[in-house]
Design a protein around this motif. Structure first.
Motif, PDB file in Angstrom:
ATOM      1  N   PRO A  66      63.375  32.136  56.327  1.00 31.99           N
ATOM      2  CA  PRO A  66      63.666  33.557  56.563  1.00 31.99           C
ATOM      3  C   PRO A  66      64.753  33.809  57.611  1.00 31.99           C
ATOM      4  O   PRO A  66      65.589  34.702  57.447  1.00 31.99           O
ATOM      5  N   GLN A  67      64.775  33.026  58.695  1.00 29.96           N
ATOM      6  CA  GLN A  67      65.778  33.231  59.735  1.00 29.96           C
ATOM      7  C   GLN A  67      67.186  32.973  59.198  1.00 29.96           C
ATOM      8  O   GLN A  67      68.119  33.704  59.507  1.00 29.96           O
ATOM      9  N   SER A  68      67.325  31.917  58.417  1.00 29.78           N
ATOM     10  CA  SER A  68      68.628  31.570  57.853  1.00 29.78           C
ATOM     11  C   SER A  68      69.087  32.626  56.848  1.00 29.78           C
ATOM     12  O   SER A  68      70.246  33.054  56.864  1.00 29.78           O
ATOM     13  N   ILE A  69      68.194  33.052  55.984  1.00 26.81           N
ATOM     14  CA  ILE A  69      68.544  34.071  54.988  1.00 26.81           C
ATOM     15  C   ILE A  69      68.953  35.362  55.678  1.00 26.81           C
ATOM     16  O   ILE A  69      69.943  35.997  55.306  1.00 26.81           O
ATOM     17  N   SER A  70      68.207  35.747  56.715  1.00 22.67           N
ATOM     18  CA  SER A  70      68.532  36.957  57.466  1.00 22.67           C
ATOM     19  C   SER A  70      69.910  36.850  58.115  1.00 22.67           C
ATOM     20  O   SER A  70      70.699  37.799  58.082  1.00 22.67           O
ATOM     21  N   LEU A  71      70.207  35.706  58.699  1.00 20.63           N
ATOM     22  CA  LEU A  71      71.513  35.504  59.336  1.00 20.63           C
ATOM     23  C   LEU A  71      72.642  35.606  58.317  1.00 20.63           C
ATOM     24  O   LEU A  71      73.652  36.270  58.569  1.00 20.63           O
ATOM     25  N   TRP A  72      72.485  34.964  57.145  1.00 17.09           N
ATOM     26  CA  TRP A  72      73.545  34.998  56.138  1.00 17.09           C
ATOM     27  C   TRP A  72      73.726  36.392  55.560  1.00 17.09           C
ATOM     28  O   TRP A  72      74.843  36.783  55.212  1.00 17.09           O
ATOM     29  N   LYS A  73      72.651  37.159  55.469  1.00 17.94           N
ATOM     30  CA  LYS A  73      72.779  38.552  55.022  1.00 17.94           C
ATOM     31  C   LYS A  73      73.585  39.360  56.033  1.00 17.94           C
ATOM     32  O   LYS A  73      74.444  40.160  55.657  1.00 17.94           O
ATOM     33  N   LYS A  74      73.327  39.140  57.327  1.00 16.08           N
ATOM     34  CA  LYS A  74      74.083  39.851  58.378  1.00 16.08           C
ATOM     35  C   LYS A  74      75.554  39.437  58.361  1.00 16.08           C
ATOM     36  O   LYS A  74      76.445  40.278  58.463  1.00 16.08           O
ATOM     37  N   ILE A  75      75.793  38.132  58.237  1.00 12.22           N
ATOM     38  CA  ILE A  75      77.180  37.642  58.203  1.00 12.22           C
ATOM     39  C   ILE A  75      77.922  38.247  57.016  1.00 12.22           C
ATOM     40  O   ILE A  75      79.055  38.707  57.141  1.00 12.22           O
ATOM     41  N   THR A  76      77.286  38.266  55.856  1.00  9.86           N
ATOM     42  CA  THR A  76      77.906  38.811  54.647  1.00  9.86           C
ATOM     43  C   THR A  76      78.187  40.298  54.802  1.00  9.86           C
ATOM     44  O   THR A  76      79.290  40.767  54.498  1.00  9.86           O
ATOM     45  N   LEU A  77      77.211  41.037  55.307  1.00 14.04           N
ATOM     46  CA  LEU A  77      77.377  42.483  55.478  1.00 14.04           C
ATOM     47  C   LEU A  77      78.473  42.805  56.476  1.00 14.04           C
ATOM     48  O   LEU A  77      79.374  43.597  56.185  1.00 14.04           O
ATOM     49  N   TRP A  78      78.426  42.181  57.650  1.00 10.47           N
ATOM     50  CA  TRP A  78      79.431  42.477  58.670  1.00 10.47           C
ATOM     51  C   TRP A  78      80.827  42.003  58.258  1.00 10.47           C
ATOM     52  O   TRP A  78      81.821  42.656  58.576  1.00 10.47           O
ATOM     53  N   SER A  79      80.894  40.889  57.581  1.00 14.23           N
ATOM     54  CA  SER A  79      82.198  40.422  57.098  1.00 14.23           C
ATOM     55  C   SER A  79      82.801  41.425  56.127  1.00 14.23           C
ATOM     56  O   SER A  79      83.997  41.736  56.203  1.00 14.23           O
ATOM     57  N   ALA A  80      81.986  41.948  55.220  1.00 16.27           N
ATOM     58  CA  ALA A  80      82.482  42.942  54.256  1.00 16.27           C
ATOM     59  C   ALA A  80      82.881  44.224  54.958  1.00 16.27           C
ATOM     60  O   ALA A  80      83.949  44.791  54.681  1.00 16.27           O
ATOM     61  N   LEU A  81      82.041  44.697  55.881  1.00 21.57           N
ATOM     62  CA  LEU A  81      82.326  45.955  56.572  1.00 21.57           C
ATOM     63  C   LEU A  81      83.581  45.877  57.440  1.00 21.57           C
ATOM     64  O   LEU A  81      84.325  46.850  57.553  1.00 21.57           O
ATOM     65  N   LEU A  82      83.823  44.738  58.051  1.00 22.47           N
ATOM     66  CA  LEU A  82      85.002  44.592  58.904  1.00 22.47           C
ATOM     67  C   LEU A  82      86.247  44.211  58.111  1.00 22.47           C
ATOM     68  O   LEU A  82      87.369  44.565  58.497  1.00 22.47           O
ATOM     69  N   PHE A  83      86.061  43.489  57.009  1.00 23.87           N
ATOM     70  CA  PHE A  83      87.207  43.056  56.206  1.00 23.87           C
ATOM     71  C   PHE A  83      87.929  44.250  55.582  1.00 23.87           C
ATOM     72  O   PHE A  83      89.165  44.293  55.568  1.00 23.87           O
ATOM     73  N   ILE A  84      87.185  45.191  55.063  1.00 22.95           N
ATOM     74  CA  ILE A  84      87.798  46.308  54.331  1.00 22.95           C
ATOM     75  C   ILE A  84      88.778  47.093  55.199  1.00 22.95           C
ATOM     76  O   ILE A  84      89.945  47.240  54.830  1.00 22.95           O
ATOM     77  N   PRO A  85      88.376  47.597  56.385  1.00 22.65           N
ATOM     78  CA  PRO A  85      89.367  48.353  57.175  1.00 22.65           C
ATOM     79  C   PRO A  85      90.518  47.493  57.691  1.00 22.65           C
ATOM     80  O   PRO A  85      91.661  47.956  57.754  1.00 22.65           O
TER      81      PRO A  85
END
Length: 173
Positions: free
Chosen positions: A13-32
């Protein structure tokens, strides 16, 4: 190596949670930032003092964020609802014959794209090349599955294994 030692690729669960955060933040920051990368050359016209650092920093950050997005998506796709990496098992035969597949796809690619073959490099774009690569991969994956039903390893892997265990001190070759 560090990510592996930190157990970031384990299906916990800790690893999955971390990768979800990395994916979300990468997408949110990449677009702008990617939009900024397309816009700033027009805004900073003629201002080389501003344009030069932006030409280095923003593309590098965008590339890093896009890599984080791709790696995060890739890792999350491998997780199968807590059951491990079921999807990955489809590719095990391809990996068992990696040397054979690498050499085979190189021969196919040379034949298709080089001037002494079909010379397709002149007439195919990136999309067509991607589709050709996918077709080659699927064919090699099917061939690997068929081969490994009767053999333990690929033909070039077998040759490599035999060459590795040659005793040059006692045998004259």
């Amino acid at each position: 190596m560090i990510a592996g030692r930190l157990s970031l690729f384990k299906n916990i669960p800790q690893s999955i949670s971390l990768w979800k955060k990395i994916t979300l933040w990468s997408a949110l920051l990449f677009i702008p930032l990617n939009v900024a990368r397309m816009v700033y050359p027009d805004i900073a016209q003629g201002n080389k003092a501003l344009l030069m650092p932006l030409d280095i920093a923003i593309p590098s950050i965008c590339n890093f964020l896009f890599m984080g997005l791709l790696v995060g998506c890739f890792i999350l796709l491998w997780y199968d609802k807590g059951n491990g990496y079921k999807f990955q098992r489809l590719f095990i035969p391809f990996g068992k014959m990696s040397l054979t597949n690498y050499i085979t796809q190189s021969i196919i690619g040379i034949t298709l794209f080089y001037g002494f073959g079909f010379n397709l490099y002149k007439s195919t774009g990136a999309t067509a090349c991607l589709f050709i690569a996918i077709i080659i991969f699927v064919v090699l994956l099917a061939a690997s599955n068929l081969w490994l039903k009767k053999h333990r390893q690929g033909p070039l892997e077998w040759i490599w294994k035999k060459l590795t265990w040659i005793d040059f001190k006692n045998n004259k070759i």
